[in-house]
Scaffold this active site. Structure first.
Site, short mmCIF file in Angstrom:
data_model
loop_
_atom_site.label_atom_id
_atom_site.label_comp_id
_atom_site.label_asym_id
_atom_site.label_seq_id
_atom_site.Cartn_x
_atom_site.Cartn_y
_atom_site.Cartn_z
N HIS A 13 0.81 -1.23 0.00
CA HIS A 13 0.00 0.00 0.00
C HIS A 13 0.83 1.26 0.00
CE1 HIS A 13 0.97 -0.27 4.27
NE2 HIS A 13 0.77 1.03 4.31
C1 UD1 Z 1 -1.43 5.98 5.34
C2 UD1 Z 1 -0.06 6.46 5.80
C3 UD1 Z 1 0.94 5.31 5.73
C4 UD1 Z 1 0.42 4.08 6.45
C5 UD1 Z 1 -0.97 3.73 6.00
C6 UD1 Z 1 -1.52 2.62 6.84
C7 UD1 Z 1 0.50 8.81 5.34
C8 UD1 Z 1 1.25 9.73 4.46
N1 UD1 Z 1 0.45 7.53 4.95
O1 UD1 Z 1 -1.32 5.60 3.98
O2 UD1 Z 1 2.15 5.71 6.33
O3 UD1 Z 1 1.28 3.02 6.17
O4 UD1 Z 1 -1.84 4.87 6.12
O5 UD1 Z 1 -2.45 1.85 6.18
O6 UD1 Z 1 -0.03 9.21 6.35
N2 UD1 Z 1 -8.54 5.36 1.23
C9 UD1 Z 1 -9.71 4.67 1.23
N3 UD1 Z 1 -10.35 4.48 2.44
C10 UD1 Z 1 -9.86 4.96 3.61
C11 UD1 Z 1 -8.65 5.66 3.58
C12 UD1 Z 1 -8.00 5.85 2.40
O7 UD1 Z 1 -10.20 4.24 0.21
O8 UD1 Z 1 -10.49 4.73 4.67
C13 UD1 Z 1 -7.85 5.55 -0.08
C14 UD1 Z 1 -8.16 6.90 -0.70
O9 UD1 Z 1 -8.19 6.73 -2.09
C15 UD1 Z 1 -6.93 7.71 -0.35
C16 UD1 Z 1 -5.83 6.66 -0.35
O10 UD1 Z 1 -6.46 5.48 0.13
O11 UD1 Z 1 -6.67 8.76 -1.23
C17 UD1 Z 1 -4.65 7.01 0.51
O12 UD1 Z 1 -5.07 7.23 1.85
P1 UD1 Z 1 -4.07 8.02 2.87
O13 UD1 Z 1 -4.66 8.04 4.22
O14 UD1 Z 1 -3.69 9.33 2.26
O15 UD1 Z 1 -2.79 7.15 2.85
P2 UD1 Z 1 -2.56 5.59 3.03
O16 UD1 Z 1 -2.07 5.02 1.76
O17 UD1 Z 1 -3.73 4.95 3.66
N1 UDP Z 2 -3.48 -5.20 9.18
C1 UDP Z 2 -4.76 -5.73 9.35
N2 UDP Z 2 -5.44 -6.17 8.25
C2 UDP Z 2 -4.91 -6.10 6.99
C3 UDP Z 2 -3.61 -5.57 6.82
C4 UDP Z 2 -2.93 -5.11 7.94
O1 UDP Z 2 -5.25 -5.82 10.47
O2 UDP Z 2 -5.60 -6.51 6.03
C5 UDP Z 2 -2.76 -4.68 10.37
C6 UDP Z 2 -1.43 -5.34 10.64
O3 UDP Z 2 -1.57 -6.46 11.46
C7 UDP Z 2 -0.65 -4.22 11.34
C8 UDP Z 2 -1.22 -2.96 10.77
O4 UDP Z 2 -2.46 -3.32 10.14
O5 UDP Z 2 -0.89 -4.25 12.73
C9 UDP Z 2 -0.27 -2.41 9.74
O6 UDP Z 2 -0.88 -1.40 9.02
P1 UDP Z 2 -0.38 -0.98 7.58
O7 UDP Z 2 0.39 -2.08 6.93
O8 UDP Z 2 -1.56 -0.45 6.88
O9 UDP Z 2 0.52 0.28 7.91
P2 UDP Z 2 2.09 0.48 8.18
O10 UDP Z 2 2.49 -0.38 9.31
O11 UDP Z 2 2.80 0.19 6.90
O12 UDP Z 2 2.20 1.94 8.49
#
Ligand code: UD1
Ligand code: UDP
Length: 354
Positions: free
Chosen positions: A200
């Site tokens: 992601h």
């Molecule tokens: C964010 C964090 C990342 C973390 C991740 C955990 C930042 C810069 N990035 O990334 O460090 O690893 O969360 O999962 O803060 N979207 C949905 N539904 C939601 C939320 C987001 O569909 O509930 C989609 C939207 O298209 C959005 C995109 O995901 O534009 C990115 O969401 P965003 O919160 O900006 O970043 P993540 O990729 O989720």
């Molecule tokens: N996780 C979850 N379901 C999923 C994928 C991840 O519960 O389908 C949990 C995972 O166990 C971990 C956390 O989400 O505790 C990690 O989040 P993510 O990978 O989105 O973010 P990052 O750690 O890269 O910031």
């Protein structure tokens, strides 16, 4: 002691669960959800499974470009911090919600405390690296998950307020492990042997060449792949015409709840991921990890032989997953699962000392 805890994205719910449980025993905690993650499978499911309290404030910020998203969070958080006058503002990890909380708290009278301080990937093209660096340099109390992170902070001139309580994600993992059978459910069902994949990070999803190489690698693995996909990854796969390239051996499913996900990590032959948290969870659960990035902030797992950093390179992904096996020895890298208690004790002492 009054604490405002700022969360907003999936990994922060997992981290806050451990600390929040401890804080609520003896103190006044106001949980603030920025709204960065809003889909139920990225947010509500974690509140249910991890018994997080209903947020006192839901800022409803949602998705937006970085500056807009961070600015909207800051504007709303400023009001919360003014109204609540907390002793401490607690932020977690490295997301935009972390940075917004840090910048607001740093200019308030509250103590800013950062959980997961001192991590560096040294890859500033990843937004998380910018967020974690700036947050550390604004923080009054810095909670490092391991000794490497403390040394990193020292090298950057940060020596005051640093402690090494361990990793709060380990606390949460241990707390749920015994309840996996009842909480974890059995969807999606999986074959006896499989590789678990998650992707992601913007660096991979926003670059068609990198995402194509990852799809290429995953479709060439010898074992079937179970792939709980973040919504941004599903969108990118469609946008780049890569969805059709996924074979039946790669089973894309919706993101799953925490307990089910931990069960999937434990049962996998190997994990292939660009997540930060999942690299550690694989390590805790004795599952070898192949990391789909050029650099990681969890360098100790690589040095210990438990994590193979392969970037977005199809051949290297295939080779690394084939070769993945557990090294004979497993060091204790990130504490023993009582990080939350140590964090709360440090906060109490700091506030008592005025
Ligand atoms: C964010 C964090 C990342 C973390 C991740 C955990 C930042 C810069 N990035 O990334 O460090 O690893 O969360 O999962 O803060 N979207 C949905 N539904 C939601 C939320 C987001 O569909 O509930 C989609 C939207 O298209 C959005 C995109 O995901 O534009 C990115 O969401 P965003 O919160 O900006 O970043 P993540 O990729 O989720
Ligand atoms: N996780 C979850 N379901 C999923 C994928 C991840 O519960 O389908 C949990 C995972 O166990 C971990 C956390 O989400 O505790 C990690 O989040 P993510 O990978 O989105 O973010 P990052 O750690 O890269 O910031």
């Amino acid at each position: 002691m009054k604490v405002v805890s700022v969360v907003g994205a999936r990994p922060q719910f997992v981290k806050a669960a451990a600390v929040s449980r401890r804080l609520r025993d003896a103190h006044d905690e106001r949980l603030v959800h920025t709204g960065q993650h809003y889909d139920p499978e990225l947010s509500a499911v974690f509140f249910d499974e991890l018994a997080l309290p209903e947020p006192a404030y839901h800022l409803g910020v949602g998705s937006a470009p970085h500056a807009t998203q961070t600015a909207e969070m800051m504007t709303a958080l400023e009001g919360v911090v003014e109204d609540e006058s907390p002793d401490v503002v607690l932020v977690y990890g490295d997301t935009n919600s972390t940075l917004a909380g840090a910048l607001v708290a740093a200019k308030s009278s509250a103590t800013l405390a950062h959980v997961e301080a001192g991590l560096r990937s040294h890859d500033r093209s990843m937004p998380e690296e910018v967020n974690r660096r700036l947050t550390d340099h604004a923080a009054d109390l810095l909670f490092a998950p391991g000794p490497d992170a403390k040394r990193t902070l020292e090298r950057e001139g940060i020596t005051e307020g640093v402690s090494v309580p361990g990793d709060v994600m380990y606390d949460t993992l241990l707390a749920i492990r015994d309840r996996l059978e009842t909480l974890g459910g059995d969807e999606p069902s999986v074959p006896d042997e499989y590789v678990l994949a998650t992707v992601h990070r913007a660096k991979n999803t926003d670059d068609p060449d990198r995402l194509e190489a990852i799809v290429d690698g995953l479709t060439r693995l010898e074992r079937p792949v179970v792939f709980p996909a973040h919504p941004r990854t599903v969108d990118a796969l469609h946008d780049y015409g890569l969805w059709e390239r996924l074979t039946a051996a790669v089973r894309v499913v919706d993101p799953v709840g925490y307990a089910r996900f931990i069960g999937l990590v434990e049962g996998a032959t190997c994990v292939a991921t660009d997540s930060g948290g999942v690299q550690k969870e694989a390590f805790y659960l004795d599952t070898p990890c192949v990391t789909l990035r050029d650099r990681t902030e969890w360098t100790a797992t690589v040095d210990a032989g438990w994590n193979d950093l392969v970037g977005a390179n199809a051949d290297r992904i295939v080779d690394a997953v084939r070769a993945a096996e557990n090294p004979p020895a497993k060091p204790d890298l990130y504490g023993n699962g009582n990080a939350a208690a140590r964090i709360v004790t440090t906060l109490e002492r700091h506030v008592d000392d005025g």
